[in-house]
Design an enzyme around this catalytic site. Structure first.
Site, PDB file in Angstrom:
ATOM      1  N   ASN A  12      -4.147  49.584  -6.595  1.00 26.91           N
ATOM      2  CA  ASN A  12      -2.716  49.741  -6.335  1.00 26.91           C
ATOM      3  C   ASN A  12      -1.962  48.696  -7.147  1.00 26.91           C
ATOM      4  O   ASN A  12      -1.891  47.535  -6.764  1.00 26.91           O
ATOM      5  CB  ASN A  12      -2.468  49.565  -4.822  1.00 26.91           C
ATOM      6  CG  ASN A  12      -1.001  49.640  -4.472  1.00 26.91           C
ATOM      7  OD1 ASN A  12      -0.186  50.128  -5.267  1.00 26.91           O
ATOM      8  ND2 ASN A  12      -0.650  49.183  -3.280  1.00 26.91           N
ATOM      9  N   TRP A  13      -1.394  49.153  -8.269  1.00 23.15           N
ATOM     10  CA  TRP A  13      -0.726  48.195  -9.163  1.00 23.15           C
ATOM     11  C   TRP A  13       0.667  47.808  -8.667  1.00 23.15           C
ATOM     12  O   TRP A  13       1.301  46.927  -9.236  1.00 23.15           O
ATOM     13  CB  TRP A  13      -0.608  48.791 -10.570  1.00 23.15           C
ATOM     14  CG  TRP A  13      -1.910  48.990 -11.277  1.00 23.15           C
ATOM     15  CD1 TRP A  13      -3.154  48.652 -10.817  1.00 23.15           C
ATOM     16  CD2 TRP A  13      -2.091  49.564 -12.567  1.00 23.15           C
ATOM     17  NE1 TRP A  13      -4.103  48.988 -11.747  1.00 23.15           N
ATOM     18  CE2 TRP A  13      -3.478  49.555 -12.840  1.00 23.15           C
ATOM     19  CE3 TRP A  13      -1.238  50.097 -13.536  1.00 23.15           C
ATOM     20  CZ2 TRP A  13      -4.008  50.047 -14.021  1.00 23.15           C
ATOM     21  CZ3 TRP A  13      -1.766  50.590 -14.714  1.00 23.15           C
ATOM     22  CH2 TRP A  13      -3.141  50.562 -14.950  1.00 23.15           C
ATOM     23  N   LYS A  14       1.140  48.504  -7.649  1.00 25.40           N
ATOM     24  CA  LYS A  14       2.492  48.235  -7.122  1.00 25.40           C
ATOM     25  C   LYS A  14       3.511  48.296  -8.279  1.00 25.40           C
ATOM     26  O   LYS A  14       3.365  49.151  -9.144  1.00 25.40           O
ATOM     27  CB  LYS A  14       2.508  46.899  -6.377  1.00 25.40           C
ATOM     28  CG  LYS A  14       1.370  46.834  -5.350  1.00 25.40           C
ATOM     29  CD  LYS A  14       1.461  45.677  -4.413  1.00 25.40           C
ATOM     30  CE  LYS A  14       0.259  45.691  -3.475  1.00 25.40           C
ATOM     31  NZ  LYS A  14       0.311  44.671  -2.445  1.00 25.40           N
ATOM     32  N   HIS A  60       2.375  52.688   2.752  1.00 25.04           N
ATOM     33  CA  HIS A  60       1.993  51.299   2.474  1.00 25.04           C
ATOM     34  C   HIS A  60       2.933  50.365   3.239  1.00 25.04           C
ATOM     35  O   HIS A  60       4.127  50.642   3.366  1.00 25.04           O
ATOM     36  CB  HIS A  60       2.057  51.024   0.968  1.00 25.04           C
ATOM     37  CG  HIS A  60       1.432  49.723   0.613  1.00 25.04           C
ATOM     38  ND1 HIS A  60       2.086  48.526   0.775  1.00 25.04           N
ATOM     39  CD2 HIS A  60       0.194  49.415   0.146  1.00 25.04           C
ATOM     40  CE1 HIS A  60       1.280  47.534   0.416  1.00 25.04           C
ATOM     41  NE2 HIS A  60       0.128  48.048   0.024  1.00 25.04           N
ATOM     42  N   GLU A 120       4.376  47.743   2.461  1.00 25.78           N
ATOM     43  CA  GLU A 120       5.572  47.289   1.733  1.00 25.78           C
ATOM     44  C   GLU A 120       6.677  48.329   1.808  1.00 25.78           C
ATOM     45  O   GLU A 120       7.860  47.994   1.861  1.00 25.78           O
ATOM     46  CB  GLU A 120       5.194  46.960   0.278  1.00 25.78           C
ATOM     47  CG  GLU A 120       4.436  45.643   0.212  1.00 25.78           C
ATOM     48  CD  GLU A 120       3.444  45.522  -0.925  1.00 25.78           C
ATOM     49  OE1 GLU A 120       3.470  46.366  -1.848  1.00 25.78           O
ATOM     50  OE2 GLU A 120       2.624  44.587  -0.884  1.00 25.78           O
ATOM     51  N   GLU A 153      -5.248  48.013   6.261  1.00 27.08           N
ATOM     52  CA  GLU A 153      -4.744  46.837   5.549  1.00 27.08           C
ATOM     53  C   GLU A 153      -3.950  45.961   6.512  1.00 27.08           C
ATOM     54  O   GLU A 153      -2.751  46.194   6.721  1.00 27.08           O
ATOM     55  CB  GLU A 153      -3.810  47.271   4.419  1.00 27.08           C
ATOM     56  CG  GLU A 153      -4.444  48.160   3.382  1.00 27.08           C
ATOM     57  CD  GLU A 153      -3.667  48.078   2.078  1.00 27.08           C
ATOM     58  OE1 GLU A 153      -4.206  47.495   1.131  1.00 27.08           O
ATOM     59  OE2 GLU A 153      -2.534  48.561   2.024  1.00 27.08           O
ATOM     60  N   GLY A 158      -1.800  40.313  -0.056  1.00 25.72           N
ATOM     61  CA  GLY A 158      -1.188  39.421  -1.036  1.00 25.72           C
ATOM     62  C   GLY A 158      -1.107  37.962  -0.618  1.00 25.72           C
ATOM     63  O   GLY A 158      -0.399  37.174  -1.238  1.00 25.72           O
ATOM     64  N   SER A 196      -6.094  41.192   0.161  1.00 28.78           N
ATOM     65  CA  SER A 196      -6.684  40.022  -0.497  1.00 28.78           C
ATOM     66  C   SER A 196      -8.152  40.202  -0.872  1.00 28.78           C
ATOM     67  O   SER A 196      -8.948  39.265  -0.781  1.00 28.78           O
ATOM     68  CB  SER A 196      -6.496  38.762   0.361  1.00 28.78           C
ATOM     69  OG  SER A 196      -5.122  38.430   0.435  1.00 28.78           O
ATOM     70  N   GLY A 229      -4.932  45.323  -4.474  1.00 30.93           N
ATOM     71  CA  GLY A 229      -3.642  45.064  -5.107  1.00 30.93           C
ATOM     72  C   GLY A 229      -3.791  44.023  -6.207  1.00 30.93           C
ATOM     73  O   GLY A 229      -4.173  44.330  -7.333  1.00 30.93           O
ATOM     74  N   GLY A 230      -3.534  42.766  -5.870  1.00 28.53           N
ATOM     75  CA  GLY A 230      -3.510  41.674  -6.848  1.00 28.53           C
ATOM     76  C   GLY A 230      -4.692  41.639  -7.802  1.00 28.53           C
ATOM     77  O   GLY A 230      -4.508  41.518  -9.017  1.00 28.53           O
TER      78      GLY A 230
HETATM   79  P1  PGA Z   1      -3.671  42.700  -2.205  1.00 26.41           P
HETATM   80  O1  PGA Z   1      -2.851  44.046  -1.903  1.00 26.41           O
HETATM   81  O2  PGA Z   1      -5.039  43.112  -2.645  1.00 26.41           O
HETATM   82  O3  PGA Z   1      -2.891  42.025  -3.290  1.00 26.41           O
HETATM   83  O4  PGA Z   1      -3.690  41.925  -0.945  1.00 26.41           O
HETATM   84  C1  PGA Z   1      -3.434  45.107  -1.252  1.00 26.41           C
HETATM   85  C2  PGA Z   1      -2.410  46.189  -1.031  1.00 26.41           C
HETATM   86  O5  PGA Z   1      -1.273  45.876  -0.699  1.00 26.41           O
HETATM   87  O6  PGA Z   1      -2.677  47.371  -1.195  1.00 26.41           O
END
Ligand code: PGA
Length: 232
Positions: free
Chosen positions: A8-10, A86, A88, A153, A159, A196, A217-218
């Site tokens: 997930n590159w956001k 998600h 966010e 999650e 994050g 994370s 994500g990250g």
């Molecule tokens: P993260 O993000 O790996 O940076 O914690 C995961 C996500 O939000 O899908």
């Protein structure tokens, strides 16, 4: 079965060049690349083994919905997966379980696989997850649900660098699996862990906590990290 890795590159990266570099580093089987919409079609043309997914969609097929992207558009350009709900989006865009439910239906209607994200802020984990799952799947016929993927999650782990301990994550995975089996007649639900994940902890979620894959994500934005994770 090889674990499913959702990258997930956001809202990253900022340009095509970097997005190609990332795609190249992650172009493996069982990987689903979820770039921002603007990069989807070019990435699709340039990968050979991975698949593409979207980070969100609207619930209608077409029409006067300024700024929105329809599931049918995504399906026509070769997307097979769409991340829905998600945290966010729930937080910044105020997406409710009702909106999530509409989007899940719309994705299933186009024969794509929704990746439903659920997670608690702090405590009351079971109560919150039950509410999110029941809200997201409300009145969807059970026979239509076989394509659903669930990503657990915990919000506090996204994050932050504070990943959920694998034992705790496993307990929650078992709870989600039980609910999906008992209430929604899943035979073997696909459940991912996200929050994370990095090259040092990823194996624990697969081999010890028995998740079917990861939502990253990250670490998916760092070619070196993602290459290490995709080695197994
Ligand atoms: P993260 O993000 O790996 O940076 O914690 C995961 C996500 O939000 O899908």
């Amino acid at each position: 079965m090889k674990p499913l890795i959702v990258a997930n590159w956001k809202m990253n990266p900022l340009n095509f060049k970097q997005s190609f570099q990332l795609a190249e580093a992650s172009d493996e089987k069982n990987v689903i690349l979820c770039p921002p919409f603007v990069f989807l079609s070019e990435i699709k043309k340039n990968i050979r083994k991975a698949e593409i997914g979207a980070q969100d969609c609207f619930w209608e097929k077409e029409g006067s919905f300024t700024g929105e992207i329809s599931p049918l558009m995504l399906q026509k350009m070769g997307c097979r997966y769409v991340i829905i709900g998600h945290s966010e989006r729930r937080n910044y865009l105020k997406e409710t379980d009702e909106v999530v439910n509409r989007k899940i239906r719309a994705v299933l209607r186009e024969s794509m696989k929704p990746i439903l994200c659920i997670g608690e802020k702090k405590e009351k984990t079971k109560q919150i997850l039950r509410q999110q799952i029941n809200g997201a799947l409300k009145n969807i016929p059970k026979k239509n649900l076989s394509k659903l993927i669930v990503a657990y999650e915990p919000i506090w782990a996204i994050g932050t660098g504070r990943a959920c301990g694998f034992k705790e994550a496993e307990k929650t995975r078992i709870f989600i699996e039980k609910l999906l089996k008992e209430k929604y007649s899943f035979k073997k639900p696909i459940i991912l862990y996200g929050g994370s994940v990095n090259s040092r902890n990823y194996l624990d979620y697969i081999t010890k906590a028995c998740f079917d894959g990861l939502l990253i994500g990250g670490a998916s934005l760092k070619p070196g990290e993602i290459k290490k994770i995709l080695k197994f």
